[in-house]
Design an enzyme around this catalytic site. Structure first.
Site, mmCIF file in Angstrom:
data_model
loop_
_atom_site.group_PDB
_atom_site.id
_atom_site.type_symbol
_atom_site.label_atom_id
_atom_site.label_comp_id
_atom_site.label_asym_id
_atom_site.label_seq_id
_atom_site.Cartn_x
_atom_site.Cartn_y
_atom_site.Cartn_z
ATOM 1 N N GLY A 135 -3.438 -6.275 6.967
ATOM 2 C CA GLY A 135 -3.338 -7.561 6.275
ATOM 3 C C GLY A 135 -3.855 -8.709 7.110
ATOM 4 O O GLY A 135 -4.052 -8.589 8.319
ATOM 5 N N GLY A 142 -0.124 1.088 13.143
ATOM 6 C CA GLY A 142 -0.883 2.151 12.483
ATOM 7 C C GLY A 142 -2.349 2.123 12.868
ATOM 8 O O GLY A 142 -2.962 3.166 13.134
ATOM 9 N N ASP A 146 4.425 -9.934 11.610
ATOM 10 C CA ASP A 146 5.871 -9.703 11.653
ATOM 11 C C ASP A 146 6.426 -9.649 13.069
ATOM 12 O O ASP A 146 7.640 -9.620 13.256
ATOM 13 C CB ASP A 146 6.223 -8.389 10.952
ATOM 14 C CG ASP A 146 5.910 -8.416 9.464
ATOM 15 O OD1 ASP A 146 5.701 -9.518 8.924
ATOM 16 O OD2 ASP A 146 5.866 -7.339 8.839
ATOM 17 N N GLY A 165 8.300 -9.749 6.778
ATOM 18 C CA GLY A 165 9.227 -9.026 7.634
ATOM 19 C C GLY A 165 9.558 -7.690 7.013
ATOM 20 O O GLY A 165 10.660 -7.472 6.516
#
Length: 573
Positions: free
Chosen positions: A205, A296, A325, A370
């Site tokens: 993102g 990831g 986050d 979050g």
């Protein structure tokens, strides 16, 4: 009478003075005797208890005071055992401090006997010289500019320049710690800069600061080192396809992009294919790969690095941790996090205005990012000072009862007429359940706790025949797409420069980040082993949230036995 016979009166006064003087001297001698007796008893018992002025040089009592007072002499028995090692340590301490603080400590220093570090264990970063010879050239700033324009770096890092991980110590702490390799330019280069062909890819993102990272990497490669070429891989890992045209990155086309949100090369989730990635790297003759993304993304990058090492290819892979986050393990924080917290303030202020103006009984709910951890939510709540309830994934959501959030909100509204709630997107799985649906990046679909809470608040107030107006605000994508603020912009520049310094020196399979307010190189395996991390619900950060909001504390200790995620033991304050 005094005028007629002054002498006898003066004589009487002198006699009284001498009597007082004798009494004073006797008392002083008595005290001195007691002190000497205590000192004799203390030495005979081998006591380690300090005597008078334990941290001061004896010359202090004689009026010869120095700014840097000495530590107390140890008992004779202990001095024989330890020799003069503590004195040597103190002298080294003073000498090191004086080099940057010429006026000294300004206070007395005290040796702590029950605290030490005997062994430091480094998290080693793989190096390409294990199987591929270094280029052998020396490193100077501005290699692209020619001889007269080059200059020496003020400091070059070595193999044992490290940053200690466990800086918080207390009595009884184990005398061991881990350490990270300190980031920065090295004396010797592994790569010939003129033959470096680098690629940058941004995955996952959006996050404030992505363009800053791209700009910093390009400028460091081309301007400081004189690399041959830098390309951008469009659209994340899906762009590693020989049929996809890369974006050539130059000093000209990265100028000013730090003022723009997003990423000029595009991003994407998932789509990692090891074979296609290596075919792409071979086709474009890439020998340095910079991967910007979360845990990831880093796991995939590590597969690339490990495969290159297995094939003994001279390809360096460096990761730059990106998670809005702030849930990547071992780091102080990720870039973009501070910007996200700052931008969240606008949403909280809007919710507060809505709550205050919708009378009677207005409540504003703000949903913040979050997924696994509530760092943005708790820091935004602390920063605002106007939040009455903060819900995060690490702390159970209790709707009703003595510690229920619904009766608590009712009390807040009864008291002041309105309330503001901040909800982290990953909160509420304990009562709403976990979804089996995942996105392209493998992330589980999260429950809509904010919308559920809005409905429950309406039901709760309706049962009590109380009017209520609830407004729900979701600013997530507005926060993700803004440019980095000043603090994050500087952080991104440091990350980008040090990423290039590390790869040019020949390090691979590593990530660059901040630990204990210093830039370090961390093996990717170590970085992702326990990521994503969680906020400690029994720690000081959550304690501060409860103290500010006044909400019921439903936190309980997290059980990490057999788990895969780290609990963050660091606070931002």
């Amino acid at each position: 009478a005094d005028r007629l016979c002054p002498f006898p009166a003066k004589m009487v006064a002198s006699t009284e003075f001498l009597s007082g003087l004798r009494a004073g001297l006797g008392l002083t001698a008595g005290v001195a005797g007691i002190l000497l007796a205590y000192e004799y008893w203390r030495k005979s018992r081998g006591s380690k208890a300090p005597f008078l002025y334990p941290t001061m040089d004896p010359s202090f009592l004689q009026g010869d005071h120095h700014e840097e007072a000495e530590v107390a002499e140890l008992p004779e028995e202990e001095t024989k055992d330890q020799g003069s090692s503590w004195k040597v340590a103190r002298e080294k301490l003073h000498a090191g401090f004086l080099r940057k603080h010429p006026q000294g400590f300004g206070c007395d220093v005290v040796l702590l006997h029950d605290m030490s570090i005997d062994n430091v264990f480094l998290l080693p970063v793989p190096h390409l010289s294990e199987y591929f010879a270094d280029a052998g050239s020396n490193n100077r700033m501005g290699l692209s500019r020619g001889g007269d324009m080059q200059q020496d770096y003020n400091k070059l890092m070595g193999k044992q320049d490290v940053i200690i991980h466990d800086i918080v110590r207390k009595a009884g702490s184990d005398p061991v710690t881990t350490a990270y390799l300190r980031a920065g330019p090295r004396k010797n280069l592994h790569f010939d800069p003129s033959k470096v062909r680098a690629a940058i890819v941004t995955c996952g993102g959006l996050c404030p600061g992505l363009n800053n990272i791209i700009q910093g990497v390009v400028r460091t490669l081309l301007s400081l080192y004189g690399a041959e070429k830098v390309i951008g891989v469009p659209g994340g890992y899906g762009g590693f396809n020989t049929s996809v045209t890369p974006i050539e990155l130059t000093l000209a086309n990265v100028a000013g992009i730090h003022n723009m949100g997003g990423t000029i090369i595009g991003s994407g989730r998932g789509s990692f294919d090891l074979d296609k990635t290596f075919a792409y790297l071979k086709y474009h003759r890439i020998n340095q790969l910079y991967v910007v993304g979360g845990d990831g993304t880093h796991r995939a990058a590590n597969k690339v690095a490990e495969e290159a090492r297995r094939l003994k290819l001279n390809i360096a892979v460096c990761g730059v941790p990106k998670t809005i986050d702030n849930d990547i393990d071992l780091l102080d924080r990720s870039f973009g996090f501070n910007t996200a917290v700052a931008e969240a303030q606008d949403a909280i202020r809007c919710a507060m205005v809505e709550a205050q103006c919708n009378k009677p009984n207005g409540i504003g709910i703000v949903k913040l990012m979050g997924r696994h951890s509530g760092f943005i939510a708790v820091h935004a709540a602390l920063c605002s000072g106007e939040v009455d309830l903060c819900l995060v994934p690490e702390v159970p959501v209790v709707p009703d009862g003595e510690k229920g959030i619904l009766p608590y909100l009712e009390k807040v509204v009864d008291r002041k007429g309105n309330a503001v709630v901040v909800v982290a997107e990953g909160a509420g799985e304990d009562i709403l359940g976990k979804s089996a649906t995942v996105d392209a990046g493998g992330n589980r679909k999260l429950p809509e706790l904010g919308m559920w809470l809005k409905d429950e608040i309406n039901k709760h107030f309706e049962k009590r025949s109380k009017p209520v107006t609830v407004k729900y605000i979701d600013p997530s994508y507005m926060i993700r797409s803004v440019p980095a603020n000043a603090g994050d912009a500087i952080y991104c520049l440091l990350l980008a420069q040090n990423a290039v310094h590390g790869t040019m020196a020949g390090y691979t399979s590593f990530s660059v980040g901040m630990a204990n307010n210093r830039l370090v190189y961390i093996p990717i395996n170590s970085l992702v082993k326990n990521s994503p991390r969680m906020m400690d619900p029994m720690g000081r950060t959550w304690e501060r949230v409860v103290s500010v909001t006044g909400q019921p504390n439903t936190a309980r200790a997290l059980d990490t036995a057999g788990g895969t995620r780290a609990i963050n033991t660091r606070t931002a304050f």
